[in-house]
Design a protein around this motif. Structure first.
Motif, mmCIF file in Angstrom:
data_model
loop_
_atom_site.group_PDB
_atom_site.id
_atom_site.type_symbol
_atom_site.label_atom_id
_atom_site.label_comp_id
_atom_site.label_asym_id
_atom_site.label_seq_id
_atom_site.Cartn_x
_atom_site.Cartn_y
_atom_site.Cartn_z
ATOM 1 N N GLY A 192 1.248 -0.912 -0.358
ATOM 2 C CA GLY A 192 -0.054 0.116 -0.096
ATOM 3 C C GLY A 192 0.852 0.900 0.319
ATOM 4 N N PRO A 193 0.569 2.252 -0.166
ATOM 5 C CA PRO A 193 1.078 3.541 0.046
ATOM 6 C C PRO A 193 1.881 3.553 1.208
ATOM 7 N N LEU A 194 1.858 3.540 1.881
ATOM 8 C CA LEU A 194 2.714 3.789 3.363
ATOM 9 C C LEU A 194 3.306 2.532 2.834
ATOM 10 N N LEU A 195 3.529 1.337 3.124
ATOM 11 C CA LEU A 195 3.841 0.394 2.952
ATOM 12 C C LEU A 195 5.349 1.309 1.898
ATOM 13 N N LYS A 196 4.488 1.498 0.597
ATOM 14 C CA LYS A 196 5.571 2.038 -0.602
ATOM 15 C C LYS A 196 6.515 2.507 0.302
ATOM 16 N N LYS A 197 5.987 3.805 0.339
ATOM 17 C CA LYS A 197 6.973 5.128 0.664
ATOM 18 C C LYS A 197 8.216 4.724 2.355
ATOM 19 N N TYR A 198 7.949 3.670 2.842
ATOM 20 C CA TYR A 198 8.962 2.910 3.376
ATOM 21 C C TYR A 198 9.908 1.835 3.402
ATOM 22 N N LYS A 199 9.107 1.425 1.502
ATOM 23 C CA LYS A 199 10.201 0.765 0.686
ATOM 24 C C LYS A 199 9.494 -1.174 1.502
ATOM 25 N N LEU A 200 8.755 -0.950 1.472
ATOM 26 C CA LEU A 200 8.132 -2.262 2.363
ATOM 27 C C LEU A 200 7.251 -3.040 1.741
ATOM 28 N N ALA A 201 7.118 -4.461 1.975
ATOM 29 C CA ALA A 201 5.865 -5.118 0.923
ATOM 30 C C ALA A 201 5.342 -5.895 1.998
ATOM 31 N N ASP B 230 11.741 -5.403 3.654
ATOM 32 C CA ASP B 230 11.899 -4.752 2.402
ATOM 33 C C ASP B 230 11.791 -6.032 1.552
ATOM 34 N N GLU B 231 11.363 -4.632 0.319
ATOM 35 C CA GLU B 231 10.886 -4.837 -0.791
ATOM 36 C C GLU B 231 11.729 -5.459 -1.938
ATOM 37 N N GLN B 232 13.208 -5.250 -1.767
ATOM 38 C CA GLN B 232 14.222 -6.525 -2.684
ATOM 39 C C GLN B 232 13.489 -8.143 -1.561
ATOM 40 N N GLU B 233 13.612 -8.325 -0.414
ATOM 41 C CA GLU B 233 13.484 -9.506 0.501
ATOM 42 C C GLU B 233 12.112 -9.891 0.195
ATOM 43 N N ALA B 234 11.149 -9.526 0.081
ATOM 44 C CA ALA B 234 9.601 -9.910 -0.009
ATOM 45 C C ALA B 234 9.698 -10.322 -1.656
ATOM 46 N N GLU B 235 9.760 -9.607 -2.445
ATOM 47 C CA GLU B 235 10.145 -9.812 -3.880
ATOM 48 C C GLU B 235 11.119 -11.278 -4.516
ATOM 49 N N LYS B 236 11.834 -11.680 -3.861
ATOM 50 C CA LYS B 236 13.258 -12.810 -3.767
ATOM 51 C C LYS B 236 12.001 -13.953 -2.840
ATOM 52 N N LEU B 237 11.585 -13.376 -2.010
ATOM 53 C CA LEU B 237 10.907 -14.644 -1.260
ATOM 54 C C LEU B 237 9.532 -15.298 -1.868
ATOM 55 N N ARG B 238 9.221 -14.718 -2.439
ATOM 56 C CA ARG B 238 7.841 -14.435 -2.838
ATOM 57 C C ARG B 238 8.255 -15.758 -4.597
ATOM 58 N N HIS B 239 9.383 -15.231 -4.763
ATOM 59 C CA HIS B 239 10.066 -16.156 -6.061
ATOM 60 C C HIS B 239 10.340 -17.058 -5.378
ATOM 61 N N VAL B 240 11.271 -17.366 -4.292
ATOM 62 C CA VAL B 240 11.652 -18.331 -3.635
ATOM 63 C C VAL B 240 10.623 -19.768 -3.369
ATOM 64 N N ILE B 241 9.220 -19.459 -2.638
ATOM 65 C CA ILE B 241 8.281 -19.819 -2.909
ATOM 66 C C ILE B 241 7.781 -20.036 -3.696
ATOM 67 N N SER B 242 7.684 -19.652 -4.348
ATOM 68 C CA SER B 242 6.819 -20.083 -5.663
ATOM 69 C C SER B 242 7.980 -21.379 -6.216
ATOM 70 N N ALA B 243 9.016 -21.272 -6.380
ATOM 71 C CA ALA B 243 10.080 -22.277 -6.810
ATOM 72 C C ALA B 243 9.837 -23.376 -5.684
ATOM 73 N N PHE B 244 9.372 -23.713 -4.436
ATOM 74 C CA PHE B 244 9.516 -24.583 -3.652
ATOM 75 C C PHE B 244 7.868 -25.516 -4.180
ATOM 76 N N VAL B 245 7.143 -24.547 -4.487
ATOM 77 C CA VAL B 245 5.653 -24.700 -4.571
ATOM 78 C C VAL B 245 6.069 -25.608 -5.828
ATOM 79 N N LYS B 246 6.161 -25.072 -7.319
ATOM 80 C CA LYS B 246 6.823 -25.552 -8.036
ATOM 81 C C LYS B 246 7.406 -27.393 -8.626
ATOM 82 N N VAL B 247 8.850 -26.709 -7.448
ATOM 83 C CA VAL B 247 9.605 -28.217 -7.179
ATOM 84 C C VAL B 247 8.534 -29.521 -6.087
ATOM 85 N N ASP B 248 7.639 -28.950 -5.120
ATOM 86 C CA ASP B 248 6.909 -29.874 -4.856
ATOM 87 C C ASP B 248 5.664 -30.304 -4.993
#
Length: 158
Positions: free
Chosen positions: A110-119, A136-154
């Protein structure tokens, strides 16, 4: 019981304090209206005093202390077979989400999370929805991809 290793961003405290201040401001407006009505209609003065004490307690507890306590107790860990989440101030809730149950993962900002570079990451299963807030934005994006990859492997293991 093993200690979970990952924490959400400390900037979450600032965001949660702002949310609490917004709620506090609404409470202040209601307080002013109630006090005005009590004064206008000769209501009991002790009610005004009681509301003032509750108002200050709310400010101290939920704006100043609660966001810090909440941040200190938020932990998560993402492993190949599961996601573990732990949070809560007085009542600690630990959730273990098997990767085989994860249907999809969203990133929310949301706008407040975006202002603080969070997701926030939202993890959907057939039964419920889980959230890891204020990463952190980068950590959130990385985590989303990691979880998606683990789900596809599963999925391939099934």
């Amino acid at each position: 019981m093993a200690q979970l290793s990952k924490r959400i961003s400390e900037r979450a405290v600032s965001v949660w304090r702002i949310y609490a201040l917004i709620r506090f401001t609404i409470f202040l407006l209601v307080y002013i209206i109630v006090c005005f009505l009590l004064m206008k209609f000769d209501g009991p003065k002790w009610v005004v005093f009681l509301l003032a004490v509750l108002f200050l307690a709310d400010l101290f507890l939920f704006v100043l202390l609660w966001p810090r306590w909440r941040w200190q107790r938020w932990r998560y860990d993402v492993r190949e077979q599961e996601i573990e989440i732990e949070h809560g101030v007085w009542i600690i809730k630990r959730t273990l989400i098997p990767m085989s149950r994860v249907q999809h993962v969203d990133l929310k900002q949301g706008p407040l999370l975006k202002k603080y570079k969070l997701a926030s990451i939202t993890i959907f299963t057939a039964a419920t929805v889980h959230e890891i807030p204020a990463l952190d934005e980068q950590e959130a994006e990385k985590l989303r991809h990691v979880i998606s990859a683990f789900v596809k492997v599963d999925d391939r293991d099934v």
